[in-house]
Enzyme design. Structure first.
Site, PDB file in Angstrom:
ATOM      1  N   ILE A  17     -71.276  50.397 -11.811  1.00  0.00           N
ATOM      2  CA  ILE A  17     -72.107  50.745 -12.963  1.00  0.00           C
ATOM      3  C   ILE A  17     -71.320  50.514 -14.248  1.00  0.00           C
ATOM      4  O   ILE A  17     -70.319  51.175 -14.510  1.00  0.00           O
ATOM      5  CB  ILE A  17     -72.563  52.213 -12.906  1.00  0.00           C
ATOM      6  CG1 ILE A  17     -73.207  52.542 -11.566  1.00  0.00           C
ATOM      7  CG2 ILE A  17     -73.527  52.507 -14.064  1.00  0.00           C
ATOM      8  CD1 ILE A  17     -74.406  51.705 -11.220  1.00  0.00           C
ATOM      9  N   GLU A  76     -66.769  53.278 -32.383  1.00  0.00           N
ATOM     10  CA  GLU A  76     -68.206  53.000 -32.371  1.00  0.00           C
ATOM     11  C   GLU A  76     -68.548  51.780 -33.220  1.00  0.00           C
ATOM     12  O   GLU A  76     -67.818  51.428 -34.148  1.00  0.00           O
ATOM     13  CB  GLU A  76     -68.988  54.212 -32.894  1.00  0.00           C
ATOM     14  CG  GLU A  76     -68.963  55.404 -31.974  1.00  0.00           C
ATOM     15  CD  GLU A  76     -69.808  56.549 -32.479  1.00  0.00           C
ATOM     16  OE1 GLU A  76     -70.363  57.279 -31.645  1.00  0.00           O
ATOM     17  OE2 GLU A  76     -69.909  56.726 -33.711  1.00  0.00           O
ATOM     18  N   LYS A 129     -71.616  48.565 -23.727  1.00  0.00           N
ATOM     19  CA  LYS A 129     -70.423  48.686 -24.564  1.00  0.00           C
ATOM     20  C   LYS A 129     -69.292  47.778 -24.083  1.00  0.00           C
ATOM     21  O   LYS A 129     -68.270  47.624 -24.762  1.00  0.00           O
ATOM     22  CB  LYS A 129     -69.961  50.139 -24.619  1.00  0.00           C
ATOM     23  CG  LYS A 129     -70.917  51.046 -25.388  1.00  0.00           C
ATOM     24  CD  LYS A 129     -70.492  52.488 -25.349  1.00  0.00           C
ATOM     25  CE  LYS A 129     -71.398  53.356 -26.220  1.00  0.00           C
ATOM     26  NZ  LYS A 129     -72.821  53.317 -25.825  1.00  0.00           N
TER      27      LYS A 129
END
Length: 275
Positions: A122, A249, A126
């Protein structure tokens, strides 16, 4: 939802948001073994579903060996991960140990067993054009998985609505406390999928021989718009506080690299990127 039947399935990280829902779905027609270092979470999913399993950490090769020796899984689903981007910037070694070394331990053991039919890792969007340690570790583990050849598949998730630590769970707590709802930046946007869609993508991956699968999630959504909608839905005066983008981020995320887009094959609701 399409289903896997009559298999021995090892779900690593099976006490997490995605892992636990996979266990609930798969245990109906399969023998499922859960490994998770979250003792309380493991207790809850075992009590709920009656699955087999143990508390353990995939960073430990001994744990991985014991699990494969005892259970002899036909399908391995690795949901285990450290996933919070800001923390990955502060404690990168922890993310390397779990997201890379943990996955490597599973792969190396899985390759030894002839009973193995599928190994599913999985991953996350990102991992594409990443700006964080978390994303970089996921990209490394992606490549590590698909480069093993046949039987090894990766799936790339967007942001999963309702998963532990997701936007709605954070906003829900803020609303209950009467606090301002927080958004990092008015320009920030993300791709979203539901837990149901995430589980369906994993099931689809079990049918593939190799490569990376990515759900078609449509266009990305602005976080500020979601916050306003959620406040309205909850009859909450939408006091929204902009707290600023955090370390690691990005304002936007991509589902695929430009090179991948050229060779991605659309298969129903998802894309398959051949390795």
């Amino acid at each position: 939802m399409p289903m896997i039947k009559n298999k021995r399935i090892l779900c690593v990280g099976g006490a997490g948001s995605i892992g636990s829902e996979l266990v609930r779905q798969l245990v109906k027609k399969n023998k499922v073994f859960v490994v998770d270092q979250n003792e309380s979470g493991f207790f809850e999913i075992q009590q709920e579903t009656g699955c087999f399993g143990r508390v353990g950490d995939i960073r430990d090769k001994g744990v991985v060996f014991d699990v494969f020796s005892d259970f002899k899984p036909q399908i391995v689903i690795n949901c285990a991960a450290l996933k919070h981007v800001p923390y990955s910037q502060r404690y990168p070694d922890e993310y390397v140990k779990t997201n890379i070394i943990g996955n490597l331990n599973l792969i190396e053991e899985a390759k030894k067993w002839e009973c193995l039919e599928k190994f599913i890792f999985i991953s996350t969007d990102k991992a594409v054009s990443t700006n964080s340690v978390m994303g970089a570790t996921k990209r490394c583990a992606e490549l590590m998985t698909v480069n093993m050849g046949k039987r090894f598949v990766a799936v790339r998730f967007g942001n999963v609505i309702g998963s532990r630590g997701s936007l709605y769970t954070i906003w829900d707590k803020q609303i209950k406390k009467g606090e301002m709802m927080t958004v990092t930046d008015k320009r920030m946007e993300r791709y979203f999928m539901t837990i149901k869609e995430a589980c369906e993508l994993v099931i689809e991956a079990s049918k593939e021989n190799n490569g990376i699968l990515v759900l078609d999630m449509g266009k990305p959504k602005k976080i500020i718009d979601l916050a306003r909608e959620y406040a309205k839905k909850n009859n909450y005066n939408p006091f929204i506080k902009i707290i600023g983008i955090r370390d690691g981020e990005t304002l936007t995320e991509e589902l695929m690299f430009e090179e991948e887009k050229k060779r991605a094959i659309k298969k129903g609701r998802y894309y398959k990127i051949e390795s």
